[in-house]
Design a protein around this motif. Structure first.
Motif, short mmCIF file in Angstrom:
data_model
loop_
_atom_site.label_atom_id
_atom_site.label_comp_id
_atom_site.label_asym_id
_atom_site.label_seq_id
_atom_site.Cartn_x
_atom_site.Cartn_y
_atom_site.Cartn_z
N CYS A 127 35.25 36.00 13.92
CA CYS A 127 34.39 36.30 15.05
C CYS A 127 35.05 35.81 16.34
CB CYS A 127 33.01 35.65 14.88
SG CYS A 127 33.01 33.84 14.97
N GLY A 128 34.50 36.24 17.48
CA GLY A 128 35.08 35.91 18.77
C GLY A 128 35.21 34.43 19.04
N PRO A 129 34.12 33.63 18.93
CA PRO A 129 34.22 32.19 19.20
C PRO A 129 35.19 31.46 18.29
CG PRO A 129 31.93 32.90 19.23
CD PRO A 129 32.72 34.06 18.73
N CYS A 130 35.22 31.82 17.01
CA CYS A 130 36.12 31.12 16.08
C CYS A 130 37.58 31.44 16.38
CB CYS A 130 35.78 31.51 14.64
SG CYS A 130 34.30 30.71 13.98
N LEU A 131 37.89 32.73 16.62
CA LEU A 131 39.28 33.10 16.87
C LEU A 131 39.78 32.48 18.16
CD1 LEU A 131 41.51 34.87 15.58
CD2 LEU A 131 40.86 36.66 17.21
N LYS A 132 38.91 32.38 19.17
CA LYS A 132 39.33 31.82 20.45
C LYS A 132 39.43 30.30 20.40
CE LYS A 132 38.12 31.77 25.37
NZ LYS A 132 37.16 32.25 26.39
N ASN A 133 38.41 29.64 19.87
CA ASN A 133 38.38 28.18 19.88
C ASN A 133 39.33 27.57 18.85
OD1 ASN A 133 36.38 28.39 21.82
ND2 ASN A 133 34.71 28.07 20.37
N ARG A 134 39.53 28.25 17.74
CA ARG A 134 40.36 27.68 16.69
C ARG A 134 41.83 28.11 16.78
NH1 ARG A 134 37.44 23.80 13.82
NH2 ARG A 134 39.07 24.01 12.26
N TYR A 135 42.11 29.30 17.40
CA TYR A 135 43.49 29.81 17.41
C TYR A 135 43.95 30.28 18.79
CZ TYR A 135 42.31 29.78 12.49
OH TYR A 135 41.88 29.39 11.24
N GLY A 136 43.07 30.28 19.78
CA GLY A 136 43.45 30.68 21.12
C GLY A 136 43.72 32.17 21.27
N GLU A 137 43.08 33.01 20.44
CA GLU A 137 43.30 34.44 20.48
C GLU A 137 41.98 35.17 20.78
OE1 GLU A 137 45.38 35.86 17.03
OE2 GLU A 137 46.57 34.03 16.86
N GLU A 138 42.09 36.44 21.19
CA GLU A 138 40.94 37.25 21.55
C GLU A 138 40.72 38.35 20.52
OE1 GLU A 138 38.98 36.63 24.06
OE2 GLU A 138 40.18 35.08 25.07
N VAL A 139 39.48 38.54 20.12
CA VAL A 139 39.16 39.56 19.11
C VAL A 139 39.47 40.96 19.64
CG1 VAL A 139 37.28 40.66 17.83
CG2 VAL A 139 37.44 38.17 17.90
N LYS A 140 39.13 41.23 20.89
CA LYS A 140 39.37 42.56 21.45
C LYS A 140 40.86 42.90 21.44
CE LYS A 140 35.28 42.54 24.43
NZ LYS A 140 34.77 42.62 25.83
N CYS A 200 45.83 29.32 8.93
CA CYS A 200 44.37 29.20 8.91
C CYS A 200 43.97 27.74 8.75
CB CYS A 200 43.78 30.03 7.78
SG CYS A 200 41.96 30.05 7.79
N ASN A 201 43.05 27.27 9.61
CA ASN A 201 42.59 25.88 9.52
C ASN A 201 41.12 25.78 9.16
OD1 ASN A 201 41.10 26.20 12.07
ND2 ASN A 201 43.09 26.05 13.07
#
Length: 206
Positions: free
Chosen positions: A134-147, A164-165
């Protein structure tokens, strides 16, 4: 003899502890073996934030039902199939996520079943929900954007890249779960959890 105080001859040789009012000299030499490791720090942080989150998340405990062992086949969706409506449904904040146990899709990181759009791993060897973030997990955990990930024909999920962490992947590798580590990573000047963990592992190995 009568009236003499009872004494233990071994008491003087016992190790002095802090509970006895004796503290070690902080200026003395420190044993590197006693320095906290990355795993120890993560356990302490995880327990701290988990205790804090106990007062915020008020979900009644639910009994888990056994799930079938079959794994849903992974469908690699081309960029051309991603619609504007799906991009608009990407959640940027946790408050934008709507839970739906029937129609929702599960994020590999947080394991929450919500209706917001998740990533699609373009690795054909990926399986199940491993490529869904999801958006929050990908951004907060890996610094990436879903879009950006949805519009990248070569994007591979964190699990396929071996970074993966999430708690399951870390335990599979014999490591302790990180817990809610994003606030600490921000406090240390990092944009995401992956960057913070990478810096800590670099310090440990060098």
């Amino acid at each position: 003899a009568v009236g003499e105080s009872r004494r233990n001859p071994e008491r003087a040789t016992r190790r002095q502890t802090r509970s006895m009012g004796v503290c070690e000299d902080p200026s003395g030499p420190r044993d590197p073996k006693l320095e906290p490791s990355l795993e120890d720090e993560l356990l302490e942080v995880s327990n701290t934030y988990l205790n804090f989150s106990f007062f915020i998340v008020r979900h009644a405990p639910r009994r888990r039902m056994p799930r079938p062992s079959q794994t849903r086949p992974h469908v690699v969706r081309p960029v051309e199939d991603i619609t504007e409506g799906e991009l608009q449904l990407v959640a940027d904040q946790m408050t934008e996520k709507v839970y739906d146990r029937v129609n929702g899709t599960t994020c590999h990181q947080c394991r929450q079943k919500t209706i917001d759009t998740k990533t699609c791993c373009r690795n054909e060897a990926c399986r199940g929900i491993h490529g869904q973030f999801c958006g929050p997990c990908l951004k907060n955990r890996y610094g990436e954007e879903v879009k950006k990930a949805l519009l990248d024909p070569e994007w591979h999920c964190p699990m396929c890249r071996g970074i993966c962490n999430c708690s399951f992947c870390r335990q599979r590798e014999g490591r302790c779960p990180t817990g809610i580590l994003f606030p600490l990573a921000q406090d240390r000047g990092f944009s995401d959890v992956h960057s913070y963990l990478s810096s800590k592992e670099f310090e440990v190995t060098n």
